[in-house]
Scaffold this active site. Structure first.
Site, PDB file in Angstrom:
ATOM      1  N   LYS A  83       0.849  -1.197   0.000  1.00 22.34           N
ATOM      2  CA  LYS A  83       0.000   0.000   0.000  1.00 22.34           C
ATOM      3  C   LYS A  83       0.883   1.244   0.000  1.00 22.34           C
ATOM      4  O   LYS A  83       1.797   1.368   0.824  1.00 22.34           O
ATOM      5  CB  LYS A  83      -0.871   0.019   1.257  1.00 22.34           C
ATOM      6  CG  LYS A  83      -2.364  -0.012   1.023  1.00 22.34           C
ATOM      7  CD  LYS A  83      -3.106   0.169   2.337  1.00 22.34           C
ATOM      8  CE  LYS A  83      -4.587   0.038   2.152  1.00 22.34           C
ATOM      9  NZ  LYS A  83      -5.326   0.261   3.400  1.00 22.34           N
TER      10      LYS A  83
HETATM   11  O1  G3P Z   1      -7.934   0.780   5.659  1.00 24.16           O
HETATM   12  C1  G3P Z   1      -8.330   1.774   4.758  1.00 24.16           C
HETATM   13  C2  G3P Z   1      -9.709   2.338   5.072  1.00 24.16           C
HETATM   14  O2  G3P Z   1     -10.663   1.312   4.890  1.00 24.16           O
HETATM   15  C3  G3P Z   1      -9.818   2.947   6.472  1.00 24.16           C
HETATM   16  O3  G3P Z   1     -11.163   3.170   6.751  1.00 24.16           O
HETATM   17  O4  G3P Z   1     -12.844   3.479   8.583  1.00 24.16           O
HETATM   18  O5  G3P Z   1     -10.445   4.157   8.992  1.00 24.16           O
HETATM   19  O6  G3P Z   1     -11.913   5.485   7.427  1.00 24.16           O
HETATM   20  P1  G3P Z   1     -11.602   4.118   7.999  1.00 24.16           P
END
Ligand code: G3P
Length: 218
Positions: A83
């Protein structure tokens, strides 16, 4: 639509992977911090649990650092997807890493132009963050729709849309309707996808009627 689990909690991943419905895992530095163990150990354990792509994020912000960290992460297991953030250095690293045969997930995508650049850089996946756009009053799902429409205009763009920052089952439905290739879903939301009070109520009704028969299938 592929379902990835958005967590670094190995117990959660093992539990969900047992269903056979998990196609991959995404992590990020915050999720790794929450796991409380060295990143290499966490990623190795996840890669041994799930056959599909496991996203492991670099923390360097410069091209050289991203390349060093990205190749180290990719070396943990064949199913690691490196990533990188959607910055100019991240796009350069994406191109270089994919040219070396590595899968790359370009993350922290918040605009269609950023997604277009990720695809031009040869990304395996691009991660538009739906929830974090919603959080500031934008329509995160509209971004998924825009990226889908743009990618479908050009056969050469084969990057998969990995709908991220998913907060509700509704996000999953809408991302599927919008044509996202993947949804990365927090464990609790993934489990909730199967739940419906009418299913529970009517199953109870079937079983109550069945009990009255005194029969056994076996
Ligand atoms: O891991 C990437 C993304 O899915 C993070 O989501 O819920 O932390 O905004 P969030």
């Amino acid at each position: 639509m592929k379902f990835f689990v958005d967590t670094a909690d190995i117990a959660e991943i093992e539990d969900l992977a047992a269903s056979g419905l998990v196609d991959g895992v995404t992590t990020n530095p915050s999720l790794i911090a929450k796991a409380g163990k060295p990143i290499r150990d966490v990623i190795a354990a996840i890669c041994a649990t799930v056959e599909g792509p496991v996203s492991a994020e670099v923390t360097a912000i410069d091209f050289d650092g991203m390349m060093e960290e990205g190749q180290a992460l990719a070396g943990i297991a064949p199913n690691v997807a490196v990533k990188v953030p959607l910055t100019w250095d991240g796009l350069k690293a994406c191109r270089a890493l994919t040219q070396r045969g590595h899968k790359v997930n370009v993350t922290l995508c918040f605009s269609a132009n950023q997604a277009l650049l990720a695809a031009k850089a040869g990304a395996t996946f691009v991660s538009p963050f739906i929830g974090r756009l919603d959080d500031i009053g934008y329509d995160g799902m509209e971004l998924i729709r825009q990226i889908r429409a743009i990618y479908d205009n050009y056969e050469a763009l084969d990057t998969e849309i990995l709908a991220a920052s998913i907060r509700t089952p509704f996000h999953v439905t809408e991302a599927a309707l919008a044509g996202a290739d993947v949804a990365t879903i927090p464990p609790a939301v993934l489990k909730n996808l199967a739940k419906n009070p009418l299913t529970d109520k009517n199953l109870d009704g079937f079983l109550a009627d069945w009990k009255k028969t005194g029969q056994s299938i076996l």
